[in-house]
Design a protein around this motif. Structure first.
Motif, PDB file in Angstrom:
ATOM      1  N   ASP A 122      48.723  54.196 -77.690  1.00  0.00           N
ATOM      2  CA  ASP A 122      48.499  54.165 -79.134  1.00  0.00           C
ATOM      3  C   ASP A 122      49.768  54.613 -79.841  1.00  0.00           C
ATOM      4  O   ASP A 122      50.300  55.704 -79.552  1.00  0.00           O
ATOM      5  N   LEU A 123      50.241  53.791 -80.768  1.00  0.00           N
ATOM      6  CA  LEU A 123      51.377  54.131 -81.619  1.00  0.00           C
ATOM      7  C   LEU A 123      50.849  54.182 -83.047  1.00  0.00           C
ATOM      8  O   LEU A 123      50.472  53.151 -83.608  1.00  0.00           O
ATOM      9  N   SER A 124      50.816  55.373 -83.645  1.00  0.00           N
ATOM     10  CA  SER A 124      50.156  55.542 -84.943  1.00  0.00           C
ATOM     11  C   SER A 124      51.116  56.120 -85.980  1.00  0.00           C
ATOM     12  O   SER A 124      51.833  57.087 -85.695  1.00  0.00           O
ATOM     13  N   ARG A 125      51.100  55.507 -87.165  1.00  0.00           N
ATOM     14  CA  ARG A 125      51.807  56.103 -88.301  1.00  0.00           C
ATOM     15  C   ARG A 125      50.828  56.995 -89.043  1.00  0.00           C
ATOM     16  O   ARG A 125      49.851  56.513 -89.619  1.00  0.00           O
ATOM     17  N   GLU A 126      51.093  58.290 -89.013  1.00  0.00           N
ATOM     18  CA  GLU A 126      50.235  59.259 -89.675  1.00  0.00           C
ATOM     19  C   GLU A 126      50.818  59.624 -91.040  1.00  0.00           C
ATOM     20  O   GLU A 126      51.933  59.229 -91.380  1.00  0.00           O
ATOM     21  N   GLN A 127      50.028  60.375 -91.821  1.00  0.00           N
ATOM     22  CA  GLN A 127      50.460  60.765 -93.158  1.00  0.00           C
ATOM     23  C   GLN A 127      51.802  61.482 -93.096  1.00  0.00           C
ATOM     24  O   GLN A 127      52.047  62.310 -92.211  1.00  0.00           O
ATOM     25  N   ILE A 153      51.189  54.197 -95.407  1.00  0.00           N
ATOM     26  CA  ILE A 153      49.857  53.715 -95.055  1.00  0.00           C
ATOM     27  C   ILE A 153      49.590  54.064 -93.594  1.00  0.00           C
ATOM     28  O   ILE A 153      50.371  53.693 -92.711  1.00  0.00           O
ATOM     29  N   ARG A 154      48.510  54.760 -93.358  1.00  0.00           N
ATOM     30  CA  ARG A 154      48.186  55.139 -91.974  1.00  0.00           C
ATOM     31  C   ARG A 154      47.762  53.898 -91.183  1.00  0.00           C
ATOM     32  O   ARG A 154      46.877  53.153 -91.610  1.00  0.00           O
ATOM     33  N   MET A 155      48.408  53.701 -90.060  1.00  0.00           N
ATOM     34  CA  MET A 155      48.151  52.529 -89.227  1.00  0.00           C
ATOM     35  C   MET A 155      48.230  52.906 -87.757  1.00  0.00           C
ATOM     36  O   MET A 155      48.865  53.906 -87.389  1.00  0.00           O
ATOM     37  N   THR A 156      47.592  52.108 -86.916  1.00  0.00           N
ATOM     38  CA  THR A 156      47.648  52.296 -85.467  1.00  0.00           C
ATOM     39  C   THR A 156      47.840  50.941 -84.798  1.00  0.00           C
ATOM     40  O   THR A 156      47.174  49.973 -85.166  1.00  0.00           O
ATOM     41  N   VAL A 157      48.739  50.904 -83.838  1.00  0.00           N
ATOM     42  CA  VAL A 157      48.859  49.735 -82.960  1.00  0.00           C
ATOM     43  C   VAL A 157      48.400  50.178 -81.574  1.00  0.00           C
ATOM     44  O   VAL A 157      48.973  51.099 -80.982  1.00  0.00           O
ATOM     45  N   LYS A 158      47.330  49.558 -81.095  1.00  0.00           N
ATOM     46  CA  LYS A 158      46.748  49.914 -79.795  1.00  0.00           C
ATOM     47  C   LYS A 158      47.181  48.874 -78.768  1.00  0.00           C
ATOM     48  O   LYS A 158      46.884  47.682 -78.910  1.00  0.00           O
TER      49      LYS A 158
END
Length: 288
Positions: free
Chosen positions: A230-235, A168-173
């Motif tokens: 920004d720490l983001s989980r991408e596809q 699941i694509r998510m971002t922690v800002k």
């Protein structure tokens, strides 16, 4: 401790003079009293305007200056569609402003604070953070969880385990609020916190993986108050790291993505209220 203050300015509208109001030559009070009264009224009016600008739903002068949409009585996600969501949301303690949507259609579902205890004497606010999730990716869980009630959701460890585990694509800002934070202290903090999570999910600890992540925070980067990470989980389980909008590195690792997100929405999160809000947001997306 350094606090973050926001200033606002508003254009003044020309007032209308009542035909029954005395002119300046016949007004019975002294010029000093008139000036003091006018200043007080202007200050009160400005204060009300600030409160209304930040909290458009306020309907009473006694409302707090920052409206927290995550209160348990009226969760933001219970009634608003993505198109109707406010453009920004304010973290009430620090005044930090978060956009309600980032990276296309990643929806803000929870905000919180990362605190650090200093010598066992007091806690300082290091950064405010917002947790976002891609709406379409979350809705893929409907087949498995869409029929659960709220109480069943809240008691389901499997549900949150799936959120951490699925692609699941998510971002922690992260928005820095402590003015004395250095890039070296960020590296050290992640070495400890992410290192512990890597051990939680993998017995080996994966020191090489941890070093690859912490090495992204090089000394050349400065983190004054207001900086954004920004720490983001991408596809494909790619962790993308950005500092003030600049991409500093991608690392493909399901384990690393899981460990980073566990800091904010795992069993022992940095801010429990933020995780609760995130949970409410997820449930709302699945049921609407």
């Amino acid at each position: 401790m350094v606090s973050l203050r926001l200033s606002f300015s508003f254009p003044q509208r020309p007032g209308r003079r009542s035909s029954n109001f005395p002119n300046s030559s016949s007004f019975p009070f002294s010029p000093a009293i008139v000036a003091t009264t006018a200043a007080a009224l202007a200050g009160a009016t400005a204060g009300i305007k600030v409160a209304l600008a930040i909290s458009p739903n306020s309907n009473a002068i006694g409302d707090p200056p920052y409206h927290n949409p995550w209160n348990s009585d009226a969760p933001l996600w219970a009634s608003l569609s993505l198109a109707e969501s406010p453009a920004t949301v304010v973290e009430p303690k620090t005044g930090v402003i978060f956009p309600s949507v980032v990276d296309g259609a990643r929806r803000l579902l929870g905000i919180g604070l990362r605190k650090k205890n200093v010598f066992g004497l007091k806690n300082i606010d290091v950064y405010a953070f917002g947790v976002y999730a891609e709406v379409d990716d979350v809705k893929k869980l409907r087949k498995k969880y869409g029929v659960l009630s709220d109480s069943e959701f809240r008691g389901s460890k499997e549900f949150f385990s799936d959120v951490l585990d699925q692609d699941i694509r998510m971002t922690v800002k992260l928005q820095i609020v402590y003015g004395r934070l250095t890039i070296g202290s960020v590296r050290s903090a992640f070495e400890e916190s992410v290192g512990n999570r890597l051990k939680k999910f993998s017995s080996s600890g994966n020191k090489d993986l941890l070093n690859r992540f912490t090495s992204l925070f090089r000394d050349e980067y400065k983190l004054p108050r207001g900086s954004v990470i920004d720490l983001s989980r991408e596809q494909g389980y790619v962790l993308r790291t950005r500092i003030d909008g600049k991409e500093v590195g991608d690392i493909q690792s399901k384990l690393l993505c899981q460990s980073i997100l566990d800091l904010y929405i795992g069993d022992d999160p940095f801010d429990k209220k933020a995780k609760e809000d995130f949970e409410v947001g997820l449930i709302s997306l699945l049921q609407n």
